[in-house]
Design an enzyme around this catalytic site. Structure first.
Site, mmCIF file in Angstrom:
data_model
loop_
_atom_site.group_PDB
_atom_site.id
_atom_site.type_symbol
_atom_site.label_atom_id
_atom_site.label_comp_id
_atom_site.label_asym_id
_atom_site.label_seq_id
_atom_site.Cartn_x
_atom_site.Cartn_y
_atom_site.Cartn_z
ATOM 1 N N VAL A 78 -31.630 34.218 30.619
ATOM 2 C CA VAL A 78 -31.150 33.072 31.402
ATOM 3 C C VAL A 78 -30.348 33.599 32.588
ATOM 4 O O VAL A 78 -29.429 34.407 32.431
ATOM 5 C CB VAL A 78 -30.245 32.152 30.543
ATOM 6 C CG1 VAL A 78 -29.727 30.988 31.379
ATOM 7 C CG2 VAL A 78 -30.987 31.655 29.317
ATOM 8 N N GLU A 166 -11.541 46.821 12.874
ATOM 9 C CA GLU A 166 -12.732 46.940 12.017
ATOM 10 C C GLU A 166 -13.551 48.179 12.401
ATOM 11 O O GLU A 166 -14.081 48.871 11.537
ATOM 12 C CB GLU A 166 -13.582 45.668 12.114
ATOM 13 C CG GLU A 166 -12.878 44.463 11.492
ATOM 14 C CD GLU A 166 -13.808 43.315 11.156
ATOM 15 O OE1 GLU A 166 -14.679 42.997 11.976
ATOM 16 O OE2 GLU A 166 -13.656 42.730 10.070
ATOM 17 N N LYS A 376 -14.589 39.188 2.029
ATOM 18 C CA LYS A 376 -15.194 39.437 3.348
ATOM 19 C C LYS A 376 -16.728 39.424 3.248
ATOM 20 O O LYS A 376 -17.421 38.832 4.070
ATOM 21 C CB LYS A 376 -14.698 40.790 3.874
ATOM 22 C CG LYS A 376 -15.299 41.226 5.171
ATOM 23 C CD LYS A 376 -14.679 40.553 6.348
ATOM 24 C CE LYS A 376 -15.356 40.942 7.638
ATOM 25 N NZ LYS A 376 -14.813 40.250 8.779
#
Ligand code: NAD
Length: 403
Positions: A78, A166, A376
């Site tokens: 796009v 993380e 998690k």
């Protein structure tokens, strides 16, 4: 004649909207557009960057979730949305006309205009950039064998947000494999994190945030906190070492990974929507203020949280909820019914530090350690279910709960 709904982006928000719209609607035609022919779990890309997970494990083909009776998938990039003429312009392809549009184009890495970020650091925002990080790491390990340059074994993560933390956990786990390539002990690979502020992870209590940081420190990660990065040069992070004297300092490393935050897709601002860092403050029903047939959701969207009087933070959880809501609202509009206001109650968030440790909040409860890592994985499986359904959960879900 059936109405045409175009969904831009096959991330969490876009695919969740697709599911909603594909459910029991005969009078619409849907077109889903994405530059890739696969969906990727954006919350897991740090594992690919660290080499502890393959990209196949965190992706699945978009065609798996497209019901061809009502939906057409177009692989394309796009470039611009012409909201006045209700057209989506794609790179090197015919424009697509819409009656209703869902903009769910996701996020981009944010450099904040800091010099050298684009040239001298590695982004980690999608599958190609994450694979590039791991490839770069392996090249540095190979280079060490030849040169014995200790900087080849140094890895700097810029920013100690959710993503940075993380990533550091996964990099720690990935050290063993990398060390084998370099022919050194894993301890020789040094992990650094340079962070601007001193109060880390503000979404959590100070105690909980410290738990995660202390855990990484125990694993040997070196934190430089309260040190805003001012410039990235070749193999060098330049940071403000002393805020009073404005003294700068440098940290040398052959791997510098930029994770200091994200902005929404540039396409949104380029298309004339009132975006700030790629995010549009949408109406309570998730439509654009000037276009009641355009929904802007996920990381391109900012929705006010009335409780805190600030926009909700961008997460996979809220993106999924927005996708579902936008789909329902379009169905209501098609029936001539009023749209509903979006409401969101966060179920909490959990940050992983490696495969079997985590910390975070579930509801009002703080969780940490191994039990948090199980939660998690359940959260990850639930997200996967919401976009990919049972098939993808069975194929790619996380069930390695048992130690
Ligand atoms: P973030 O904005 O949460 O964190 C970026 C960190 O970089 C901050 O601590 C900031 O102080 C630091 N920083 C910014 N400029 C800096 C500079 N010049 N020098 C040094 N440090 C600098 O961004 P993120 O971690 O990329 O996360 C983006 C969004 O995605 C957040 O809303 C986050 O909560 C969400 N997210 C959620 C999950 C999850 O739920 N598991 C995982 C990853 C990301």
């Amino acid at each position: 004649m059936s109405k045409h709904v175009v969904i831009l982006g096959a991330g969490y928000a876009g695919l969740r909207a697709l599911h909603e719209l594909q459910k029991g609607t005969n009078d619409i035609k849907i077109t889903l557009v994405d530059q890739n022919d696969y969906h990727f779990e954006a919350t897991d890309i740090h594992e690919v960057a660290a080499g502890i997970q393959t990209s196949e494990r965190i992706t699945y083909p978009i065609k798996d979730v497209v019901k061809t009776a009502c939906t057409t998938f177009v692989q394309g990039r796009v470039e611009k949305i012409d909201s006045e003429n209700q057209l989506v312009h794609l790179k090197d392809q015919e424009a697509i006309a819409y009656d209703y549009l869902i903009v769910a184009l996701g996020y981009e890495s944010e450099s904040f205009g800091i010099p050298g970020v684009e040239e001298f650091s590695l982004k980690m925002v999608d599958i190609p950039t994450s694979e590039k990080v791991y490839q770069h790491l392996t090249e540095q390990m190979e280079a060490y064998k030849e040169t014995k340059d200790e900087n080849c074994l140094k890895i700097v993560v810029c920013g100690a947000g959710f993503t940075g933390i993380e990533l550091l956990g996964s990099l720690h786990e990935g050290k063993k494999k990398l060390a084998e390539i370099a022919g050194v002990e894993p301890e020789k690979i040094q992990l650094y994190c340079v962070e601007a502020v001193t109060r880390l992870l503000p979404m959590f209590s100070e105690k909980l945030g410290s738990y995660g940081i202390d855990h990484l420190k125990k694993w040997g990660v070196n934190f430089l906190v309260g040190k805003p990065i001012k410039e990235i040069k070749q193999d060098t992070v330049v940071y403000l070492d002393n805020q009073e004297t404005n003294e700068l300092n440098e940290l040398k490393a052959k791997t510098i990974i930029w994770t200091t935050g994200v902005s929404g897709s540039h396409v949104v601002g380029d298309s004339g929507f009132a975006a700030k860092r790629g995010r549009v403050m949408v109406q309570p029903d998730l439509t654009d203020a000037d276009h009641h047939n355009v929904y802007i959701i996920g990381d391109c969207s900012a929705v006010m949280d009335k409780e805190s009087n600030r926009p909700y933070p961008t997460t996979a959880q809220i993106s999924l909820k927005m996708g579902e809501h936008a789909g329902k609202n379009i169905k209501a509009q098609l029936k001539g019914e009023p749209t509903k206001e979006f409401t969101f109650k966060s179920l909490g968030s959990v940050a992983s530090i490696g495969n079997s440790h985590a910390f975070g909040e579930v509801g009002k409860m703080e969780v940490k350690g191994y039990p948090a890592s199980v939660i998690k994985k359940m959260i990850m499986d639930r997200s996967l279910f919401e976009t990919g359904g049972v098939k993808e959960v069975l194929a790619k879900g996380r069930f390695d709960f048992y130690r």
